[in-house]
Scaffold this motif. Structure first.
Motif, PDB file in Angstrom:
ATOM      1  N   UNK A   1       0.814  -1.293   0.067  1.00 27.71           N
ATOM      2  CA  UNK A   1      -0.067  -0.138   0.041  1.00 27.71           C
ATOM      3  C   UNK A   1       0.930   1.282   0.052  1.00 27.71           C
ATOM      4  N   UNK A   2       1.504   1.492  -1.104  1.00 29.00           N
ATOM      5  CA  UNK A   2       2.518   2.574  -1.167  1.00 29.00           C
ATOM      6  C   UNK A   2       1.949   3.975  -0.671  1.00 29.00           C
ATOM      7  N   UNK A   3       2.682   4.464   0.076  1.00 30.75           N
ATOM      8  CA  UNK A   3       2.402   5.938   0.629  1.00 30.75           C
ATOM      9  C   UNK A   3       3.675   6.981   0.482  1.00 30.75           C
ATOM     10  N   UNK A   4       3.358   8.062   0.536  1.00 35.34           N
ATOM     11  CA  UNK A   4       4.398   9.299   0.435  1.00 35.34           C
ATOM     12  C   UNK A   4       5.335   9.695   1.358  1.00 35.34           C
ATOM     13  N   UNK A   5       4.715   9.255   2.835  1.00 40.97           N
ATOM     14  CA  UNK A   5       5.308   9.372   4.004  1.00 40.97           C
ATOM     15  C   UNK A   5       4.869   8.659   5.045  1.00 40.97           C
ATOM     16  N   UNK A   6       5.730   8.416   5.829  1.00 47.33           N
ATOM     17  CA  UNK A   6       5.301   7.603   7.122  1.00 47.33           C
ATOM     18  C   UNK A   6       5.441   8.205   8.496  1.00 47.33           C
ATOM     19  N   UNK A   7       4.222   8.064   9.321  1.00 49.54           N
ATOM     20  CA  UNK A   7       4.562   8.739  10.638  1.00 49.54           C
ATOM     21  C   UNK A   7       4.468   7.366  11.592  1.00 49.54           C
ATOM     22  N   UNK A   8       5.172   7.421  12.681  1.00 51.51           N
ATOM     23  CA  UNK A   8       5.020   6.247  13.683  1.00 51.51           C
ATOM     24  C   UNK A   8       5.165   6.804  14.940  1.00 51.51           C
ATOM     25  N   UNK A   9       4.144   6.469  15.800  1.00 48.19           N
ATOM     26  CA  UNK A   9       3.889   6.886  16.955  1.00 48.19           C
ATOM     27  C   UNK A   9       4.242   5.632  17.572  1.00 48.19           C
TER      28      UNK A   9
ATOM     29  N   UNK B   1      12.755   3.053   6.959  1.00 44.18           N
ATOM     30  CA  UNK B   1      13.091   3.997   5.802  1.00 44.18           C
ATOM     31  C   UNK B   1      13.811   3.030   4.739  1.00 44.18           C
ATOM     32  N   UNK B   2      14.784   2.161   5.171  1.00 46.35           N
ATOM     33  CA  UNK B   2      15.408   1.149   4.288  1.00 46.35           C
ATOM     34  C   UNK B   2      14.460   0.222   3.631  1.00 46.35           C
ATOM     35  N   UNK B   3      13.418  -0.390   4.329  1.00 48.42           N
ATOM     36  CA  UNK B   3      12.480  -1.094   3.666  1.00 48.42           C
ATOM     37  C   UNK B   3      11.394  -0.550   2.703  1.00 48.42           C
ATOM     38  N   UNK B   4      10.927   0.618   3.143  1.00 50.27           N
ATOM     39  CA  UNK B   4       9.788   1.325   2.193  1.00 50.27           C
ATOM     40  C   UNK B   4      10.381   2.589   1.614  1.00 50.27           C
ATOM     41  N   UNK B   5      11.560   3.294   1.638  1.00 49.26           N
ATOM     42  CA  UNK B   5      12.066   4.328   0.855  1.00 49.26           C
ATOM     43  C   UNK B   5      11.110   5.533   0.848  1.00 49.26           C
ATOM     44  N   UNK B   6      10.579   5.892   1.952  1.00 52.05           N
ATOM     45  CA  UNK B   6       9.960   7.262   2.177  1.00 52.05           C
ATOM     46  C   UNK B   6      10.509   7.819   3.459  1.00 52.05           C
TER      47      UNK B   6
END
Lengths: 297, 297
Positions: free
Chosen positions: B49-57, B92-97
């Motif tokens: 499910x490609x995303x442009x950016x990822x936030x992790x809480x 970051x390494x796995x998803x490149x975003x």
């Protein structure tokens, strides 16, 4: 550019012109009497010494909400005659320059943040322990205000098991300020911080027990990069070291890296008694820069 | 733009794609097991499910200092196997975003600030009471970090005179979390918040007594515009109202205007259980905007 700074406390007001540490061109001290007389003397002194902007660090509580019709007023202070005083309006009208107001502790926090123990790095908390107990915090370069402004002295604290003093806070009795301010020390012991009598060790023990709870609360709620602790009570020999020891006990293994370097983390003001008036220069500079930005748009 | 949000707690991880409330396109729930397995499943879900950016809480403690060589790691958590996990580096390494990490409570605070009880106005504090007690604060749009990040659960508190429970905090015994978290309730009473037994009134009384001390400390140290209180323990009937009553007692006449409107000041999460994952979207958006700003310069 020439900045004006005002640090107004309950007994005296320091006024200065200059730009920063080592660049205080002139200063004076005015006793805090009635609002009319005191503000008149402040305005008179600056009228003879023109400045481009004025920063005012005042005892509070203050209305610092720019959208309020009482913005720049002292609000509900118990200090006789001062409640409802329009500090910003009076100084702007009399001197015709931008004025920025903040609390006395936020002023000192700005001074230490910009030129003192904070070194402009990250987040700084400033605590003062004297006739009252106050605290301010600078986060990302600006003082934390929120719905009012911090009133750190009223923190609820655990009572020392050997302390039977009821506390001196008119609102809460035994909040931090009620148990650990200079008046509390005096009423409990019949002594003053400057004359701690034959048992200063007991005063140091109680003070450290209570003040460490504020330091721990600041660590857990704000996590600042440094905490500056000043005010007359801190002149008690051994108190700052005792506060660090008690704080270490309250933090324990929850934050071991912080616990083990409290001597660099909980520090006295690097600017000594000038934190407040230098912080007022920072406020003045903010007033000047903001006005310049608005005018140049 | 399509954002990814991760809310990782001690027992489960919620992953979602979308942009905000009413715009959660898809979500899933993954159990929190080992770091390798859990992060692998998170990455796998987002890989489809490609995303442009990822936030992790994430649960913490976390290293959030961008200058640290352990930036983006979970640090000293007692949760087995998770200490030293490189969350940001892995994702970051796995998803490149772009990936932005913050604590679970700061995530929830961002969600409530942006879309919930905070309405993007001023300063917001968020407190959660469950398996642990945590708190975060948004000041001028950004979470307060400082030297680490807030750890509000470890606040020292006054003990209720009728409470003889030693406390469950491994570090402090009877700090707030040690006396008022869900495990503390269970160990004191042999009951759980969901099954408070025949004497829920006593649990409510003790919880209110302790939690009000954190609310008062937040008021006095941070002075936020609003305090959101969530977490499983707050489902105890009558607890939020009791917390407000105790808080009013601790504030008293020091801040009468605030004391008299605590029903609008100390509030439940407006986003219900979605504060955290929506806050992760806010983090993702920050990651995306920051990257865009840097790239376009």
């Amino acid at each position: 550019m020439r900045l004006g700074g005002i640090e107004a406390g309950g007994t005296k007001v320091v006024c200065a012109v200059g730009t920063g540490p080592g660049a205080i061109a002139e200063r004076t001290m005015i006793p805090t009497t009635t609002p009319a007389e005191t503000l008149e003397r402040i305005a008179g002194w600056f009228a003879d010494r023109p400045v481009d902007a004025l920063g005012a660090a005042f005892f509070g509580p203050l209305d610092l909400d720019p959208s309020s019709d009482r913005y720049g007023y002292i609000t509900s202070t118990p200090k006789p005659g001062w409640a409802g005083t329009d500090v910003v309006g009076f100084l702007r009208a009399r001197l015709g320059v931008p004025v920025v107001l903040d609390t006395d502790v936020n002023g000192a926090a700005y001074g230490e943040y910009r030129w003192g123990a904070g070194c402009s790095a990250g987040t700084l908390a400033y605590v003062t322990v004297g006739d009252g107990i106050g605290g301010g915090a600078i986060v990302d370069g600006a003082a934390v205000h929120g719905i009012l402004h911090p009133e750190m002295g009223h923190l609820p604290v655990r009572r020392h098991p050997a302390d039977v003093f009821a506390g001196s806070c008119p609102f809460h009795g035994d909040c931090l300020e009620g148990l650990a301010s200079a008046p509390a020390i005096a009423r409990r012991s019949g002594r003053t911080p400057a004359d701690p009598g034959p048992e200063p060790a007991r005063t140091v023990e109680l003070e450290a027990y209570y003040l460490a709870q504020l330091i721990a609360a600041i660590v857990y709620l704000l996590s600042p990069h440094r905490i500056v602790v000043g005010g007359g009570v801190l002149h008690l020999p051994g108190l700052l070291a005792a506060v660090r020891r008690e704080t270490a006990g309250l933090i324990g293994d929850a934050l071991p890296a912080l616990r083990d370097r409290l001597d660099q983390y909980v520090v006295p003001p690097a600017l000594g008694p000038d934190s407040g008036v230098l912080g007022a220069f920072v406020l003045a500079r903010r007033a000047h820069d903001y006005r310049s930005a608005v005018v140049s748009d």
